[in-house]
Structure formats: structure tokens, C-alpha cells
Motif scaffolding. Structure first.
Motif, PDB file in Angstrom:
ATOM      1  N   ALA A 152      41.309  40.849  38.542  1.00  0.00           N
ATOM      2  CA  ALA A 152      41.568  42.127  39.202  1.00  0.00           C
ATOM      3  C   ALA A 152      40.950  42.202  40.596  1.00  0.00           C
ATOM      4  N   LYS A 161      49.396  45.188  45.402  1.00  0.00           N
ATOM      5  CA  LYS A 161      48.197  44.615  46.021  1.00  0.00           C
ATOM      6  C   LYS A 161      48.535  43.438  46.921  1.00  0.00           C
ATOM      7  N   GLN A 181      35.580  38.355  42.607  1.00  0.00           N
ATOM      8  CA  GLN A 181      35.536  36.899  42.749  1.00  0.00           C
ATOM      9  C   GLN A 181      34.838  36.231  41.575  1.00  0.00           C
ATOM     10  N   LEU A 206      41.357  49.091  35.074  1.00  0.00           N
ATOM     11  CA  LEU A 206      40.359  48.030  35.206  1.00  0.00           C
ATOM     12  C   LEU A 206      39.273  48.201  34.153  1.00  0.00           C
ATOM     13  N   GLY A 234      35.511  40.020  32.684  1.00  0.00           N
ATOM     14  CA  GLY A 234      36.915  40.232  32.349  1.00  0.00           C
ATOM     15  C   GLY A 234      37.729  40.731  33.527  1.00  0.00           C
ATOM     16  N   LEU A 235      37.081  41.042  34.629  1.00  0.00           N
ATOM     17  CA  LEU A 235      37.791  41.603  35.784  1.00  0.00           C
ATOM     18  C   LEU A 235      38.124  40.561  36.827  1.00  0.00           C
ATOM     19  N   LEU A 280      36.868  49.005  42.780  1.00  0.00           N
ATOM     20  CA  LEU A 280      36.142  48.153  41.838  1.00  0.00           C
ATOM     21  C   LEU A 280      34.743  48.682  41.575  1.00  0.00           C
ATOM     22  N   GLN A 330      37.306  28.762  46.364  1.00  0.00           N
ATOM     23  CA  GLN A 330      38.477  27.903  46.521  1.00  0.00           C
ATOM     24  C   GLN A 330      38.725  27.538  47.975  1.00  0.00           C
TER      25      GLN A 330
END
Lengths: 754, 270
Positions: free
Chosen positions: B216, A740, B219, A126, B212-213, B258, B158
Motif C-alpha cells: 500500500a 495512485k 517501503q 489500509l 501487511g501494508l 498512511l 530497488q
């Protein structure tokens, strides 16, 4: 002796299952060991046999090698280690694990301080992706390098004093590899006239030239990182100082090569810089300057090589810890592969957005790739140039903001975002988007309208009769092929197995958490105001009514507040891809996510149904009934989920249309159709490529028109380009890591419906 | 029966709000205003939608009345209601009526959160009728040319339950306000949090990495607003990495993995 051994073995392995020579072999092997070892090995066999019998034989065959470097006490831990690997990645991985005792097991248990890449891969990956804004990959390797697509890192690091230090080293290594890509040390961008490999080949001593170039580039990158990631380099001062002290001890006197290394390490450690000869100092100044171009650096390399080459008895020291290896060949190959892939993607994606009427005039042979892009090509189509900006950081962002257009004769079409990104990548690589890319795309788009003799055209055939018949959208004729596909709804026989219970055990903690989250959604209690009757007086309404009466109006009778438990009037249908491509991990993850989802939805109380789809040819599109809206979730359903297995092909249209029909008959305020798929629609016949995408897209749009909210969850590494088109008007999400999926699916459902 | 309202003058923006124009949004908004077309602002949270409205109001020298929409916001909250004082009733204009009467700008922030029945008043006001019916008073107001309706929403969520209907969307001029590009964002952060340019650039760099995440599991990436917060804390003497941890990493996610990644990014840059 042999008898007692046989008796002990009989206790853990049903010896009757083995044939005679197998028995003989095992006895022979065991008899050669000490009694203590025998005991331990037999115990381990007892653990392994119920798991997998062939694992047992593998264990025995790798045992001599294992015992050569392991003590008897370490055996159980080793067995446990490869059992973990077996459970995670299967038999082959377990064999590989066993084969390399040294790297896989011993290194790790030697000390607590070492850190294996496996522990930090998610974090580093990441980090790298955030840093680069690209989908870089990360892999274990014996050496440190990058091919500009993948960063290769050592499988473990134990140079630091503790885990935190080792994590820092991993981060430093990754950042340097990113900088190599970002600053283009392999000279891949169009602005550089030289091919790095050729440049290096022009020297007499090629390894030395490569080492010189790499060292100067490292100086350049270190300076870049010092300004771009100051925190990273500041944290590393102690490490750089330590490396510097080690290097000093090993340094040869008067060697300019080691002097530059020393200089670099002192510079990074922010220590006083060592004295350098005037020539070397000039070279370093060039290398360290931010504005130095590739040409400057290559020239500096030549100068540096000439200085170092004259020195006698030069022994090249190994590269610095963070320096890694220079791999121009791999980088070039990757670049070529990427270019080819981007070309295909770009042409396809552009063809999808080009209007059919804008057909290119002559469909001649493609001009050779070398021709530079003139403003107007033979197709009359071109791409508006990108605005140039001085600063790369600003440029890449600004260029993304600015809309770009494809000029088609006299018309302008704005590029969609994903194409925009792709065009930028291609321009980074080639300098400009070659005109024949656009020409090919418009030719491809053109063939849509004309439907020339091509393989794309599905064979015409008789209309099908009987069963559930569905139309299929043919984008070329902009109309339906009537009753084109036959859909067969098939029951799924529940299997009795451990799949569901294993999944429940595997995700026990997460399931509990999911249930809690979903229950919170259910008990949405709130006061609703202005009711005819209720628990309490609504003061606002009362005041208003009183005021209304005084003002001479008819007052409202709705004067109460009532505590309402919101009915979640939602019906969700999950349509699961059961094509053969889901074989293996994807299929398992899909099934696991269905279990988790069912558990979560069970606690929430939303109505939901699950269907699987697959099929072959238009005459046999199959829909597998796993759970309909009325069936309660229970053992039967669990068994059916476990029975899901990969079947044939992915013809998405008919199942989507059938599910739309099912949902139409359901009374609910919100109807969701959630499609779980691993890739493109494709069937055995001509249902593929653009035709398949257009039909699936149309089926989804039909669902939308029927008041259903379609949502697609796609697991695919290369799907982005067509996904944007397929689901452009439909919401979708994209999961790149299968692992995931099980947890992401319930989460997506939750965000969708709250 | 007397009419009392909030004083419209209070809504007039006296000082020029700090806003740097990203591209052509100001020109378009002014053209929309001139032609009486309502405005729809789309964009991620903290990208400057509300600030842009303030700037526009200041530029046009019209009062700005902002309503933050929530799921219990009803029509009478927008239009107005009768109240009682000393046995007498009197009418109080709601924010929308106030804006229509005085030719102000009515800005409905996060409009998708409002109750569905509010469309009854939004629709006639948002098309060429430009009318606001005050049912209780039997009054039909026609908006003066100076009046403008603006709404905002964040398309990033969404949720199917919170989608804007086509019949509503198609009445507006839609402007997308994304995050400003690096140079501009640096200038904004430096100005708003009064940190130096160098630090602001580093903060912007962190934000670009978090954006950029998005695939991954994050949100949304760090917004300009978060960067300003980080800058403010740093200026007040909080250690930079810690400031980013509390204003950026922790604000963005609860996911352990994260969070670790975000912290690594912060410690690389700062």
C-alpha cells in the motif's frame, strides 16, 4: 410569459440546438414553477449545459424529485454535488446520485457531525488490510456485514457526537467484521464439521436461532478483541456505556436475550456486570472463553435458544450498533468462489514451477474432489505438511518462515513464496491441499514438454518477410521461432485537446512537488577527492603524498578536491501498454502518469523515450512512437500523449525486443526499460497463457542480458501469481489502485535511479 | 619505520550479546567460518544483521571489526595508509588489514554503498585465494584460517544503481535474516527494552500490521529495532500511543494517509 422565459433560456442554452418538442417540454416544466425557482433552475442549466447537454436533461427530469425535498437555496449545492460526481465517475454515477437525493445529499448536509464512508475509505481499507494481512475489500452498503472477502459498511455514520467519534465507530465496525473473519464465525474452516446454514435450519424458529448464535458469537468476538486490540475496546467504553443505557430502557424484564446483550455492553464498558440466571451465566462463560471451539459455541447456541424460546411475547431487538448482520449464505458463496479461484491459481502457478521432466505418469480423469489427500498421489507428487503450532498468530508467521517442499517421486522442490501463501490459504480453507490440485498441475507441466494435441499450440506458419522481424521464444522447444513476428513502428498524430492541461491543473500541487524533488536529484553536488586539479587542496591526499615521498614511494599527483555536479548518465525508455483492456480509467491513469513523469523528468534532465505498443497477430505487432530520446518535451509531445488510446491486444515480446534494440544503441551508463502494463500478455492468435508469459519473460531476460535494467509496473487486481514468475528475475512493482498510478510512477522512477 | 595499529583486543567482544537464533543461521555461519567461506547477510533494516555478527564473533571468540560503508569509502580506507608524525612517516593498517593480520572478522555493513573500486580488495579476499595485497607496502597478506569476511545489504531498496554484481555475490554464503516470528520477536523486544511480555506482544502485533501494508505504499514495515525504541520510551514513562507515534508511525512514512492509518492501528492495539 412564455416569451420572456424563452429569452432567458436562450441566454444560457442555444435553444436552436433543441428540437421543437424538447423546447416545448422544457418550457412546460419551467412554467409550472415559481418565478424564483425558475430563475435558479435557469442559472443551473447555464452551468450544466457547457459541461454535458444530457446532464441537463437528466437534471430536469430529476428536478421534481429534488425540489420535493430541497429548498431553492439548496439547489445550487445539489447541482454542484452531482457535477463533482459526474467529473469523478461519469454520467451514470451522476444519475444515480441525482436519483437518491435523500441518501446522497440531504443526509450529508444535515449536520457537520456525520461522517461519510467516502471520506475515510482509504484509511479504513489500509487499516483492515494491515489488520488481516489479506487483501480485504471495503464497500458501501445499506447494512453492516461481511462475506469474508469484502466488508460492507454503511455509507455514513452520524451516531457519534463529532467526526472523531464517528471515525472511531467506523473503525470499531471494521474491527468487528475483521474479527468475524479471523475467528471464522461462518464456520468455514475444515475443522468444523457443521455447515452453519444447516445448523440454523434445524431450529423451529430460524431467525431466533440465528440471533442467538450471532449474539453469542459477538460475546466471543468482543472478548477476543478485548485481548487482541485492547486500545480499541478501551477507547469505546463511553460508547458501550451509552449503548447499554439505551438498551436498558428498551429491555423487556426477565428476557434472557436482552440480559445477555446488557451483560455484553457492560462487559465492554468495564462496568459492573448485571446478574444473570445460572443457566445463562454458564452459556456466557462458554461464549466468552477464548479456547471455546466452534462446537462449544454451537452447543451453547442450542442451550441459549431453548431458554429464550420458552419466553412468551419475545420481540427480538435490532442488532447492536457494532453487531451487523449475519450472512451465512453470502459467506458460503464467497468461499466457494474463492476456493475455485485459488484452485485455478494454485494449479497454474505450481505448473509453472514444476520441472517438465517430472511429468506425471498416467493422465487419467481427475479423482473426485472429495478424496482426502494421501501422502503420495497417483502423480507421485505431494506437498510437505505444514508444521502445526498452538497459537495461530505464531503459527501463521512461523509457517511462512519455514520452507515447504513439493515432493516429486524422490526429488524435493522448494515452493516459491507466493505459492507458499496460496497453499496456506487453501489449507486454511480445506484443511489440506487436495492431491488432485498437484496432480493437475503436474499434468499441466507435463504437457509442456510433450506438446500434446491441445489448444495451446500455436499454429505453424510460413516465416514472415519484410519489415522489422523479431524472433519469438517457444518454451516448449526451448528455442526461438526465427523471424516470427513483424513489428511496425507507427507515428502518433498529436491531438489538440485539453487532456494535458486538465491533468496539469488536476495535479498542480503534486507536479510542483515532484519537480522540486526531481530537481534536487539533478543538482547532486559533491566534492570529489584526489583530482589532478580542482577548487581546493585535498588534505588527505596531500598528507598521503608527503608520506609516500618520505617513505621513498612515488607520490600521487592527484592532490585536489573538485566540486562536481554529477552527470546523471541515465537513459530510460517507457513502454506503455495500449491494448484494448486499458480502455477507461486505466488508460486515463496511464496517460496522466506519462504527463506527470514527463514534467518531472523534464526538470531532472534525464534522457527518456516513450513508446506505446499493441497489435494483432504476429504479422502486425505495432509500436507507437510517442517520444524518442532526442526529441524535446513540448507541445507536440504533449499532444501525442493525449492521443494515446486503447488499440488491440498485448503481444509483449516484439515491442520489448525492439526497445532493447533501441536502448542498445544509446550511450548511457544506466539504461532502464520501464514497462507499464495492466495485465497479462495476450494476443488474438495463440499467443496467450503460458506461451505468452514465457515469451515475454524471455524478452525481458534478453533485455537484462543486454545490460538494460527492465522494470515492470503492473496495474492489475489479480496479477500477483503469474507476475512472480514473469518478472521473477526482473524487478517489478504492482499497483492495485489505478488512482495512485499517476503519482506512483514518478516516485518509482525516483527510487529506481537514486 | 614503525608499524602502529589500533589495538585488536579492543575489538574483542567480552560479554555475550543478546541474540535469539531464528532458525539455522548460526550453524550455517559457523560452517562457513570453518571452511573459510565469506558470509553475505541479507535482510531488511533493523532485523538483527549487525547483532548477529556480534553474536557470531562472540561465539567464535574472534575480534569483530565493523565498517559502515558509505559512497566515499575507498580502498585505502579499508587497507590502510601512510601518515606523518614529526617528519617521519608511519603506516597505519586499515580495518580490513587489521582483521586479516590478526585473524579477526571484518564486517562490511551495507556493502553496496561503498565505492565500486573496493571490489578490487574484496574479491581476492573473498575467494579461495584469501589474499590481501597492500600495494603501497608491496606486501601480500594471506588470511589465516581464523579470518572471516562478512558483508550485509538490504535487498529492499530497488535502486538499479545500488545492486550487487554477480561476480561479487557469487563468492559468498548468503543468509537471509527476515523479521523473527511473533514469539521470538516478543522475547527480543521484552529483553531489549525491558518492558513486560504483554506490552512486547502488543508492539509486535503493531509491527505485523505495518508489515501487511507493504503493497500500500509503505517501503518497509516496522523493524524489530523500532519496536525496541518504542518499548524503551514507554518504559521511560512516555504515553504508549505517543511513543509509538514518534518511534513507529513517524519513522516509517511522511504520507498523511498512511500516517493516519498507522495511528489508527496503534490506537487499536495499545
Amino acid at each position: 410569459m412564455k416569451n420572456s422565459l424563452a429569452a432567458r433560456l436562450q441566454k444560457v442554452i442555444p435553444v436552436d440546438w433543441l428540437n421543437d418538442w424538447e423546447k416545448e417540454e422544457i418550457f412546460e416544466q419551467l412554467a409550472a414553477y415559481e418565478p424564483l425557482v425558475q430563475q435558479v433552475v435557469i442559472e443551473q442549466l447555464g452551468i450544466l449545459w457547457p459541461v454535458n447537454s444530457s446532464l441537463c436533461f437528466d437534471f430536469l427530469s430529476h428536478l421534481p424529485k429534488g425540489l420535493a425535498c430541497l429548498s431553492t437555496e439548496q439547489l445550487p449545492a445539489w447541482v454542484k454535488g452531482f457535477l463533482d460526481v459526474y467529473e469523478a465517475n461519469g454520467l451514470r454515477a451522476a444519475r444515480e446520485y441525482m436519483a437518491d437525493v435523500e441518501a446522497n445529499f440531504l443526509c450529508r448536509i444535515r449536520g457537520e457531525k456525520g461522517l461519510s464512508l467516502d471520506e475515510v475509505i482509504p484509511r479504513l481499507l489500509l487499516y483492515l488490510r494491515g489488520l488481516s494481512g489479506r487483501r480485504l475489500e471495503l464497500e458501501k452498503a445499506s447494512s453492516l456485514s461481511t462475506d469474508t472477502n469484502t466488508v460492507f459498511l454503511p455509507r455514513d455514520i452520524s451516531a457519534g457526537a463529532n467526526k472523531a467519534d464517528n471515525l472511531y465507530i467506523y473503525k470499531l465496525l471494521s474491527s468487528f467484521r475483521w474479527a468475524e473473519i479471523e475467528r471464522d464465525i461462518y464456520c468455514q474452516q475444515q475443522t468444523v464439521p457443521t455447515v452453519l446454514e444447516e445448523f440454523l435450519r434445524s431450529f423451529e424458529d430460524q431467525p431466533l436461532a440465528a440471533a442467538c448464535y450471532h449474539l453469542l458469537q459477538t460475546v466471543h468476538l468482543a472478548e477476543f478483541l478485548r485481548s487482541y486490540l485492547p486500545g480499541l475496546m478501551r477507547d469505546g467504553r463511553a460508547l458501550f456505556r451509552h449503548l447499554g443505557q439505551n438498551a436498558e430502557r428498551a429491555a423487556a424484564p426477565d428476557c434472557q436475550f436482552t440480559a445477555v446483550r446488557q451483560w455484553l455492553l457492560c462487559r465492554c464498558a468495564e462496568d459492573p456486570l448485571p446478574e444473570l440466571s445460572a443457566e445463562t451465566a454458564a452459556i456466557i462463560a462458554t461464549a466468552a472463553a477464548d479456547q471455546s471451539s466452534h462446537v462449544d459455541l454451537l452447543a451453547a447456541t442450542t442451550d441459549f435458544y431453548n431458554i429464550v424460546h420458552c419466553q412468551e411475547n419475545l420481540i427480538l431487538p435490532p442488532p447492536l450498533l457494532f453487531q451487523g448482520e449475519l450472512r451465512p449464505r453470502e459467506a458460503r458463496l464467497t468461499r466457494l468462489a474463492r476456493r475455485q479461484e485459488q484452485k485455478q491459481q494454485f494449479i497454474k502457478a505450481l505448473a509453472a514451477v514444476l520441472p517438465t521432466m517430472a511429468v506425471a505418469a498416467p493422465a487419467e480423469a481427475e479423482p473426485p474432489a472429495k478424496s482426502a489427500a494421501p501422502a503420495l498421489t497417483e502423480s507421485g507428487a505431494s506437498l510437505s505438511p505444514l508444521r502445526q503450532a498452538a497459537n495461530k498468530e505464531a503459527a501463521s508467521e512461523a509457517s511462512l518462515k519455514e520452507p515447504r517442499y513439493i515432493c516429486l517421486d524422490d526429488e524435493q522442490l522448494e515452493l516459491p513464496a507466493e505459492l507458499h501463501l496460496l497453499a496456506r490459504d487453501i489449507e486454511d480453507d480445506l484443511g489440506a491441499v487436495p492431491s488432485f490440485y498437484i496432480a493437475s498441475a503436474s499434468r499441466m507441466a507435463g504437457s509442456r514438454g510433450q506438446a500434446p494435441a491441445g489448444t495451446l499450440l500455436p499454429q505453424e506458419g510460413p516465416t514472415l518477410q519484410g519489415g522489422l522481424l523479431y524472433d519469438e521464444w517457444d518454451f516448449r522447444r526451448r528455442g526461438f521461432r526465427k523471424n516470427w513476428c513483424r513489428l511496425i513502428v507507427k507515428p502518433v498524430m498529436a491531438t489538440k485537446g485539453t487532456f494535458v492541461s486538465t491533468t496539469m491543473a488536476k495535479y498542480r500541487g503534486q507536479i510542483l512537488q515532484l519537480k522540486r524533488q526531481f530537481e534536487m536529484m539533478r543538482s547532486q553536488q559533491r566534492f570529489i577527492k584526489r583530482q589532478q586539479d580542482g577548487d581546493d587542496i585535498d588534505l588527505d591526499a596531500l598528507t598521503e603524498a608527503y608520506a609516500d615521498r618520505r617513505a621513498g614511494l612515488v607520490p600521487s599527483e592527484k592532490l585536489f578536491v573538485r566540486l562536481q555536479r554529477d552527470e546523471r548518465d541515465i537513459a530510460a525508455l517507457f513502454l506503455v501498454d495500449m491494448s484494448s483492456s486499458t480502455e477507461g480509467w486505466v488508460g486515463t491513469a496511464l496517460k496522466e502518469s506519462l504527463v506527470l513523469l514527463s514534467e518531472a523528468l523534464h526538470s531532472l534532465g534525464d534522457r527518456y523515450a516513450i513508446y506505446g505498443f499493441s497489435g494483432m497477430r504476429r504479422s502486425r505487432s505495432e509500436l507507437f512512437h510517442i517520444k524518442d530520446f532526442t526529441e524535446p518535451y513540448g507541445e507536440e509531445i504533449k499532444g501525442r500523449i493525449a492521443a494515446i488510446s486503447p488499440m488491440d491486444y498485448t503481444r509483449m515480446g516484439p515491442p520489448i525486443r525492439h526497445c532493447t534494440r533501441i536502448l542498445k544503441d544509446i550511450e548511457a551508463r544506466v539504461k532502464l526499460l520501464i514497462l507499464l502494463t495492466d495485465g497479462k500478455p495476450e494476443d488474438y492468435d495463440d499467443y496467450k497463457g503460458e506461451y505468452a508469459i514465457e515469451d515475454s519473460r524471455h524478452a525481458l531476460l534478453e533485455a537484462k542480458a543486454a545490460g538494460i535494467h527492465p522494470f515492470c509496473i503492473s496495474i492489475d487486481k489479480e496479477a500477483q501469481v503469474y507476475l512472480g514468475h514473469l518478472f521473477g528475475d526482473i524487478n517489478y512493482t504492482f499497483i492495485d489502485d489505478v488512482k495512485k498510478l499517476p503519482l506512483r510512477v514518478p516516485e518509482i522512477y525516483r527510487t529506481l535511479t537514486s | 619505520m614503525q608499524i602502529t595499529s589500533q589495538k585488536i583486543e579492543e575489538h574483542l567482544i567480552q560479554e555475550q550479546p543478546f541474540y535469539l537464533v531464528q532458525k539455522n543461521e548460526l550453524i550455517i555461519a559457523q560452517a562457513a567460518y570453518k571452511n573459510g567461506i565469506p558470509l553475505l547477510l541479507k535482510g531488511p533494516t533493523g532485523s538483527g544483521k549487525s547483532r548477529f555478527m556480534q553474536f557470531l564473533a562472540w561465539k567464535l571468540q574472534r575480534p569483530l571489526i565493523t565498517v559502515s560503508c558509505h559512497d566515499d569509502l575507498s580502498t585505502s580506507d579499508l587497507v590502510g595508509r601512510y601518515l606523518i608524525r614529526g617528519g617521519e612517516t608511519f603506516w597505519v593498517d586499515g580495518p580490513m588489514t587489521l582483521a586479516v593480520r590478526h585473524g579477526g572478522i571484518c564486517y562490511l555493513d551495507e556493502v553496496v554503498e561503498a565505492r565500486k573500486d573496493t571490489t578490487v580488495v574484496i574479491h581476492p579476499l573473498a575467494d579461495d585465494r584469501r589474499e590481501l595485497a597492500i600495494e603501497k607496502r608491496g606486501e601480500l597478506l594471506t588470511a589465516p584460517p581464523e579470518f572471516m569476511l562478512a558483508v550485509s545489504y538490504n535487498p529492499g531498496y530497488q535502486s538499479v544503481l545500488k545492486d550487487m554484481k554477480q561476480s561479487t555475490r557469487q563468492r559468498f554464503v548468503a543468509l537471509e535474516l527476515g523479521y523473527p516470528h511473533a514469539d521470538l520477536e516478543t522475547e527480543i523486544v521484552a529483553h531489549e527494552s525491558a518492558v513486560d511480555n504483554k506490552l512486547a506482544r502488543l508492539l509486535v502485533r503493531i509491527a505485523a500490521m505495518t508489515r501487511g501494508l507493504k503493497d500500500a505504499g509503505l517501503q518497509e514495515g516496522a523493524s524489530t529495532r523500532l519496536l525496541v525504541h518504542a518499548g524503551l520510551l514507554i518504559k521511560d514513562g512516555i504515553e504508549p500511543r505517543e511513543a509509538c507515534r514518534v518511534t513507529i508511525s513517524q519513522a516509517l512514512t511522511d504520507d498523511r494517509e498512511l500516517l493516519n492509518t498507522l495511528d489508527e492501528m496503534v490506537s487499536s492495539v495499545l
